[in-house]
Design a protein around this motif. Structure first.
Motif, PDB file in Angstrom:
ATOM      1  N   ALA A 178       0.815  -1.218   0.000  1.00 57.15           N
ATOM      2  CA  ALA A 178       0.000   0.000   0.000  1.00 57.15           C
ATOM      3  C   ALA A 178       0.846   1.263   0.000  1.00 57.15           C
ATOM      4  O   ALA A 178       0.311   2.363   0.148  1.00 57.15           O
ATOM      5  CB  ALA A 178      -0.933   0.006   1.212  1.00 57.15           C
ATOM      6  N   ASP A 179       2.168   1.128  -0.170  1.00 53.39           N
ATOM      7  CA  ASP A 179       3.064   2.283  -0.122  1.00 53.39           C
ATOM      8  C   ASP A 179       3.259   2.882  -1.510  1.00 53.39           C
ATOM      9  O   ASP A 179       3.006   2.240  -2.530  1.00 53.39           O
ATOM     10  CB  ASP A 179       4.423   1.884   0.453  1.00 53.39           C
ATOM     11  CG  ASP A 179       4.309   1.402   1.887  1.00 53.39           C
ATOM     12  OD1 ASP A 179       3.271   1.691   2.517  1.00 53.39           O
ATOM     13  OD2 ASP A 179       5.241   0.718   2.358  1.00 53.39           O
ATOM     14  N   THR A 180       3.746   4.124  -1.501  1.00 58.73           N
ATOM     15  CA  THR A 180       4.052   4.837  -2.740  1.00 58.73           C
ATOM     16  C   THR A 180       5.447   5.421  -2.634  1.00 58.73           C
ATOM     17  O   THR A 180       5.760   6.121  -1.661  1.00 58.73           O
ATOM     18  CB  THR A 180       3.037   5.958  -3.006  1.00 58.73           C
ATOM     19  OG1 THR A 180       1.731   5.397  -3.097  1.00 58.73           O
ATOM     20  CG2 THR A 180       3.360   6.670  -4.313  1.00 58.73           C
ATOM     21  N   LEU A 181       6.270   5.127  -3.620  1.00 59.82           N
ATOM     22  CA  LEU A 181       7.636   5.641  -3.669  1.00 59.82           C
ATOM     23  C   LEU A 181       7.647   6.969  -4.419  1.00 59.82           C
ATOM     24  O   LEU A 181       7.085   7.084  -5.509  1.00 59.82           O
ATOM     25  CB  LEU A 181       8.551   4.630  -4.368  1.00 59.82           C
ATOM     26  CG  LEU A 181       9.957   5.100  -4.738  1.00 59.82           C
ATOM     27  CD1 LEU A 181      10.781   5.342  -3.493  1.00 59.82           C
ATOM     28  CD2 LEU A 181      10.640   4.081  -5.637  1.00 59.82           C
ATOM     29  N   LYS A 182       8.298   7.981  -3.830  1.00 61.35           N
ATOM     30  CA  LYS A 182       8.386   9.297  -4.452  1.00 61.35           C
ATOM     31  C   LYS A 182       9.849   9.695  -4.575  1.00 61.35           C
ATOM     32  O   LYS A 182      10.595   9.663  -3.590  1.00 61.35           O
ATOM     33  CB  LYS A 182       7.628  10.339  -3.623  1.00 61.35           C
ATOM     34  CG  LYS A 182       7.624  11.731  -4.246  1.00 61.35           C
ATOM     35  CD  LYS A 182       6.822  12.707  -3.395  1.00 61.35           C
ATOM     36  CE  LYS A 182       6.801  14.096  -4.012  1.00 61.35           C
ATOM     37  NZ  LYS A 182       6.029  15.056  -3.183  1.00 61.35           N
ATOM     38  N   VAL A 183      10.262  10.052  -5.785  1.00 60.37           N
ATOM     39  CA  VAL A 183      11.637  10.461  -6.063  1.00 60.37           C
ATOM     40  C   VAL A 183      11.606  11.875  -6.627  1.00 60.37           C
ATOM     41  O   VAL A 183      10.854  12.158  -7.573  1.00 60.37           O
ATOM     42  CB  VAL A 183      12.324   9.505  -7.056  1.00 60.37           C
ATOM     43  CG1 VAL A 183      13.731   9.985  -7.385  1.00 60.37           C
ATOM     44  CG2 VAL A 183      12.372   8.099  -6.493  1.00 60.37           C
ATOM     45  N   THR A 184      12.404  12.761  -6.050  1.00 62.55           N
ATOM     46  CA  THR A 184      12.513  14.139  -6.531  1.00 62.55           C
ATOM     47  C   THR A 184      13.985  14.519  -6.626  1.00 62.55           C
ATOM     48  O   THR A 184      14.806  14.067  -5.821  1.00 62.55           O
ATOM     49  CB  THR A 184      11.796  15.125  -5.591  1.00 62.55           C
ATOM     50  OG1 THR A 184      12.397  15.053  -4.290  1.00 62.55           O
ATOM     51  CG2 THR A 184      10.321  14.794  -5.484  1.00 62.55           C
ATOM     52  N   PHE A 185      14.318  15.341  -7.602  1.00 60.72           N
ATOM     53  CA  PHE A 185      15.665  15.893  -7.726  1.00 60.72           C
ATOM     54  C   PHE A 185      15.623  17.051  -8.708  1.00 60.72           C
ATOM     55  O   PHE A 185      14.590  17.324  -9.339  1.00 60.72           O
ATOM     56  CB  PHE A 185      16.683  14.830  -8.177  1.00 60.72           C
ATOM     57  CG  PHE A 185      16.366  14.184  -9.493  1.00 60.72           C
ATOM     58  CD1 PHE A 185      16.673  14.801 -10.701  1.00 60.72           C
ATOM     59  CD2 PHE A 185      15.765  12.934  -9.531  1.00 60.72           C
ATOM     60  CE1 PHE A 185      16.390  14.192 -11.907  1.00 60.72           C
ATOM     61  CE2 PHE A 185      15.481  12.322 -10.730  1.00 60.72           C
ATOM     62  CZ  PHE A 185      15.790  12.953 -11.921  1.00 60.72           C
ATOM     63  N   THR A 186      16.752  17.724  -8.840  1.00 61.68           N
ATOM     64  CA  THR A 186      16.903  18.830  -9.787  1.00 61.68           C
ATOM     65  C   THR A 186      17.934  18.430 -10.829  1.00 61.68           C
ATOM     66  O   THR A 186      19.107  18.209 -10.493  1.00 61.68           O
ATOM     67  CB  THR A 186      17.352  20.118  -9.077  1.00 61.68           C
ATOM     68  OG1 THR A 186      16.381  20.473  -8.094  1.00 61.68           O
ATOM     69  CG2 THR A 186      17.485  21.259 -10.073  1.00 61.68           C
ATOM     70  N   ALA A 187      17.504  18.302 -12.070  1.00 64.21           N
ATOM     71  CA  ALA A 187      18.420  17.957 -13.155  1.00 64.21           C
ATOM     72  C   ALA A 187      19.272  19.169 -13.503  1.00 64.21           C
ATOM     73  O   ALA A 187      18.763  20.293 -13.607  1.00 64.21           O
ATOM     74  CB  ALA A 187      17.639  17.485 -14.375  1.00 64.21           C
TER      75      ALA A 187
END
Length: 326
Positions: free
Chosen positions: A101-110
């Motif tokens: 039931a989890d959600t993986l979130k990935v954020t970064f600045t290219a």
């Protein structure tokens, strides 16, 4: 070194004693201002070439990367159960657990050569270690290079969910131009399933290739019914012919018009009647010995004859009816 026709050629040489210059008689030495001008021009040319070379090296060394990377696992209730920082130079040391039931979130600045910029493509690729199967997940990008993607466990393909080993997650950044693309492992994902829910089933896709040979057993040819049954129904059909004539006489059929009809259109009436008899004969042959491929061509020929002759024969009958002859 030559400075012009009006100047003297100067020759320098080395000796065990201090060097000296020898000038030919009758010549003059170059003036000091001319020598300084040549030195200044050489310095400017060398500086320009050095700047161009440095710009070319900087252009060739341009490459994509990312900064300000973070990873978070959002539980079903909405709180972040795990939050880690991502580094472009080294992946996370421990795998990240992703529940059903989890959600993986990935954020970064290219970044392109250290500046935030929107690339043409950016993906998070999940890879199964044994088979090498990959599943790409594109990131949503902004003009300043901000990128984000959310991956739920239900969005991961089944053949990756059934892996016994953690999934390898890599970040891919690339775009048009001379800048070098970026691809590097970022973290590992360990899939955890709900024990109360049946695990997903993987069905292999249908692939084109050699299939097992099919052995078809044809059923036996149909057998004709007993002759006594066939004879009974044949006599029943023949018995209807006298009944037909008796019915015509009882209803007042005018037999006298037979000669008139044959006299008006002999070929049409004869062909029409003969085609009806021929069609009955074809049915009889199909019942006794012919097969369907033998019957169909004959039916086609007889049917065309019936239509053409019947049209003219019935037109002749209609003309007598319109004339009031009954």
């Amino acid at each position: 070194m030559s400075f012009g026709a009006e100047h003297l050629s100067i020759v320098s040489f080395r000796a065990p004693f201090p060097s000296r210059r020898v000038a030919r008689k009758g010549a003059s030495l170059p003036n000091k201002h001319h020598h300084n001008d040549i030195t200044m021009r050489f310095s400017q040319s060398f500086t320009s070439a050095l700047l161009l070379a440095a710009a070319g090296v900087a252009q060739a060394a341009s490459s994509w990367s990312f900064d300000e990377g973070s990873l978070s696992i959002a539980a079903k209730k909405g709180s972040d159960a795990v939050k880690e920082k991502l580094n472009a130079k080294s992946p996370l040391s421990k795998p990240i657990a992703l529940g059903s039931a989890d959600t993986l979130k990935v954020t970064f600045t290219a970044k392109d050569n250290g500046r935030g910029k929107r690339p043409h493509q950016a993906f998070v690729i999940l890879k199964e270690q044994d088979s090498g199967l990959e599943a790409p997940f594109p990131l949503t990008l902004k003009e300043n290079g901000k990128a984000v993607v959310q991956i739920a466990q239900k969005e991961i393909p089944v053949n990756l969910l059934l892996s016994d080993k953690p999934l390898k997650a890599s970040i891919v950044i690339a775009s048009f131009g001379s800048a070098t693309g970026f691809i590097a492992p970022a973290f590992d994902i360990e899939i955890t399933t709900d024990p109360n829910v049946a695990p997903p089933q993987y069905e292999k896709p249908v692939r084109y290739g050699k299939r097992p040979e099919i052995h078809h057993t044809f059923r036996a040819d149909p057998q004709s019914p007993p002759k006594i049954v066939s004879l009974f129904f044949a006599l029943a059909v023949v018995a209807t012919v006298p009944a037909l004539f008796i019915g015509w006489l009882a209803l007042g059929a005018n037999v006298n018009h037979v000669t008139k009809a044959i006299g008006a259109a002999p070929l049409s009436h004869a062909t029409f009647f003969g085609s009806i008899v021929a069609m009955e004969f074809v049915f009889f042959m199909y019942y006794t010995s012919w097969n369907l491929f033998q019957v169909l061509p004959v039916i086609g020929v007889v049917g065309v004859m019936t239509i053409l002759s019947g049209t003219k024969a019935l037109s002749e009958v209609q003309s007598r009816r319109l004339a009031g002859e009954r």
